[in-house]
Each structure stands twice: as C-alpha cells, then as structure tokens.
Scaffold this motif. Structure first.
Motif: not given
Length: 387
Positions: A230-240
């Motif tokens: 979930a930590s990786l997902r939260s980063v992925r969702e906020k940057t391209s």
C-alpha cells in the motif's frame, strides 16, 4: 563451493558432471555466505548427486516446493548458485551461449548505468559530468545519503555493521538539491536515476519526487521499503515519474502485486535472491504482459558471473529496460574470468558456451573469507531505520 573475498565476499558454486563438464554459479549473500554454503552442503548436495543436470526446472521445483517451507534469502541464494551452474552446464554440452537457450537475441548490446559515488554533493556532481564526457555514459545513478556501502563489505574482518546517521527530513532538501545540481552539470540528454534506497516514508518520498518531476528523472528507485504494498501504491498514485522496485523480492509471487497493479515501470530483482535464471525468466514474462520493463539488480557487490547472467537475460528479453553496471572492481577479475565489457554506454559480451565465465580456484584461495555486514542507519534519537 568456492568461498573467497577479493575486496568483498563471494560464494561461487561449481558443479561437475560424470563426463567432466562443469558449470559455475554465484550464491553470494553480503557476508552471509557461510550460512548459504552450509545449506548447499547439508541440503542441496545430497539431492544433486546422481541427477540429470539438464532437468533444471524439476530441480528448481524440488528445492522450492519439495521442501514445503518456502525459501527465504538463504535458500534462494543457494538455489541460484546451483541453478546458474546447471544452465551453464546445459550451454556447454550443447555448445550454445546462454542467451540462445533462452530464445536468442532480440538486441546486440545492453544499455547500462553506473553509480556516482563521492563524499560531497559537489564532488559527486563533478564526477557525474566527467562520467558522461569521458566514459560516454548515457544514464547515471545517484543515491540518497552517503555511499556507506563503498568499502563496507571489504577492508578487514568486521565485528558488526557500520552505522550511518540518517535524518530524513534534512535529507529531503539535500536529495532534491543534489539531483538539480547534477542535472545542471550533465544537461537534459542524460538520464538520471535516483535511488531513495527505501529510506523515506511514503509522504516523504512523494515530496521528493514531486519536486524532481520538472527535472525528468529516468526513474526513481526504491522510493519506499517493500514491506507494505500500500505504501508503494500511495507513491505511484501521486506521481507520473517512472518507478523501479524489487531488489528485495524473493520470488515472482512477491513481484505480482507491483506488476499486475502497474505500480512500477521497472522490475529490478536481484537474480541471486530469486533463485536464479529459472525464476528470472518467469518474472520477465510476467512483467512483459503488463508493459513493465526489466532492470536487474547489479551493483558493485555482484560478481562477473551474475553480471554475465544479467546480460544474457537482457539480450533475450523483449521488455528489457536498462542494466545496473557495478562491475568496476578489478580485483575479483583475478578470480573470475569473463563477464560483460563496458563501451560507450553499453555492455557487450563475447560469445562462449554457457554463461561464459570461469573461476580460478588457486587465485580464489589467495583471498580468504572475511566476516562482513551490510551497514545500518540510525536516526538522531538512536532508533534503527532502513538502510
């Protein structure tokens, strides 16, 4: 088994068939090589004796599933050493280089990147510019924090891990400033990889990446620790910005959420940690299905044998992205011959049967094993944090 320490510890595996053909592999594990060697001796060797060396998949499954308890780093590193050696034997008995056994080439050379290490940001920025100008590097890699790994696994017997101080809030600003300075030095045409080395919280990683977006990172490596998807997902969702991840994964099953969820753009497992070539092939195919590229782990503590395996995988994979090239230590080349050669931003490897490397056992004996540890980080209050 061959346990040696030319500047740092390596555990090499040599399997010899009844006909005299032999294969070599790498089972090194950052100072834990004795433990891996014990597992190979006590568990793997008895079930290897008398087997058909071409039954590589069957042996891999026997170790991974047949033991019932799934393998951790010790088991998978040991399995890798044997797996590499079996593939090497298959290449030698068929007279084919490894990449042909994997389906043949889809490219002739391998794009690579090298590490920029130094004591200060100014020194590292100047070094980055010289790498680009003098060595022709097309992609460089920076790392958050001091290069604590430099010399850590060599230089004498250690009684415990070295401690590196770590203040993440201060390092956020240092990290961003460093990247911008290097970008100004090398220009827009050069790719810059930034390894956050799992040292930041998701919120901190997001702050860093958002500030770096205008400066076009090639990818951000390991923005958070791998323990919580979930930590990786939260980063992925906020940057391209492209994200690379996976050097601590031990199997395709651990890779699955990141790949199928498109949480990463590059999967960069360490071939030794995932049990070798057999598993690496499967991870690469899974990644290709989801348009994820490979970027196999290959820092300074990876031997020429594993670098050669990485190269064979890279030239035979459609979805290859880039290869980490840490093959800068010349002392290990007294022990291991062969391995990729760097030229103008790419890696090349001479055609030889199998992996294409060999081990000088007499040279290996000149460099006895020395106890060593991966460093640790502690914050200003003394608490341990991710290295």
């Amino acid at each position: 088994m061959i346990l040696t320490s030319p500047n740092q510890n390596y555990l090499f595996v040599k399997l010899i068939t009844d006909s005299g053909v032999y294969g070599v592999g790498d089972a090194s594990l950052n100072g834990q090589e004795h433990t891996v060697a014990d597992f190979i001796t006590s568990f793997l060797t008895p079930i290897l004796i008398g087997r058909d060396p071409t039954q590589i998949e069957d042996f891999w499954q026997l170790v991974y599933r047949g033991a019932y308890w799934r393998g951790g780093n010790i088991v998978m590193s040991a399995l890798c050493g044997v797996d590499m050696a079996l593939w090497d034997i298959l290449g030698k008995v068929t007279g084919q280089p490894l990449y042909r056994l994997l389906g043949g080439k889809v490219r002739d050379k391998v794009l690579c990147y090298s590490h920029v290490l130094g004591k200060t940001n100014e020194e590292k920025a100047a070094l980055a510019a010289s790498y680009v100008k003098e060595r022709g590097l097309k992609v460089i890699r920076l790392r958050a924090g001091a290069p604590a790994a430099n010399g850590t696994l060599g230089g004498g017997v250690q009684d415990g891990p070295k401690v590196e101080p770590w203040t993440p809030e201060e390092e956020i600003y240092n990290t961003v400033e460093f990247f911008i300075r290097v970008r100004e030095q090398v220009g827009r045409e050069v790719g810059i990889i930034y390894d956050l080395h799992e040292r930041f919280s998701p919120a901190q990683a997001i702050r860093i990446i958002r500030q770096l977006e205008p400066y076009d990172p090639f990818f951000i490596e390991d923005p958070v620790a791998p323990d919580c998807i979930a930590s990786l997902r939260s980063v992925r969702e906020k940057t391209s910005v492209p994200i690379a991840f996976g050097e601590l994964y031990k199997s395709r099953h651990e890779c699955l959420p990141a790949i199928t969820g498109r949480l990463v753009d590059y999967i960069r497992c360490d071939v030794i940690r995932i049990g070798g070539i057999t598993e690496a092939r499967k991870i690469a195919v899974l990644a290709e299905t989801y348009d994820v590229k490979t970027a196999w782990h290959g820092p300074n503590d990876v031997s020429p044998i594993t670098h050669a395996v990485n190269w064979h995988l890279n030239v035979s994979e459609y979805n290859f992205g880039i290869q980490e090239d840490g093959s800068v230590d010349t002392l290990v080349k007294q022990v291991v011959s062969g391995g990729p050669v760097y030229r103008d931003g790419y890696l090349y490897l001479e055609d030889r049967p199998g992996i294409g490397c060999d081990i000088d056992e007499a040279a290996a004996e000149k460099y006895p094993f020395r106890r060593a540890y991966i460093p640790v980080c502690r914050s200003s209050d003394g608490s341990l944090t991710n290295w």
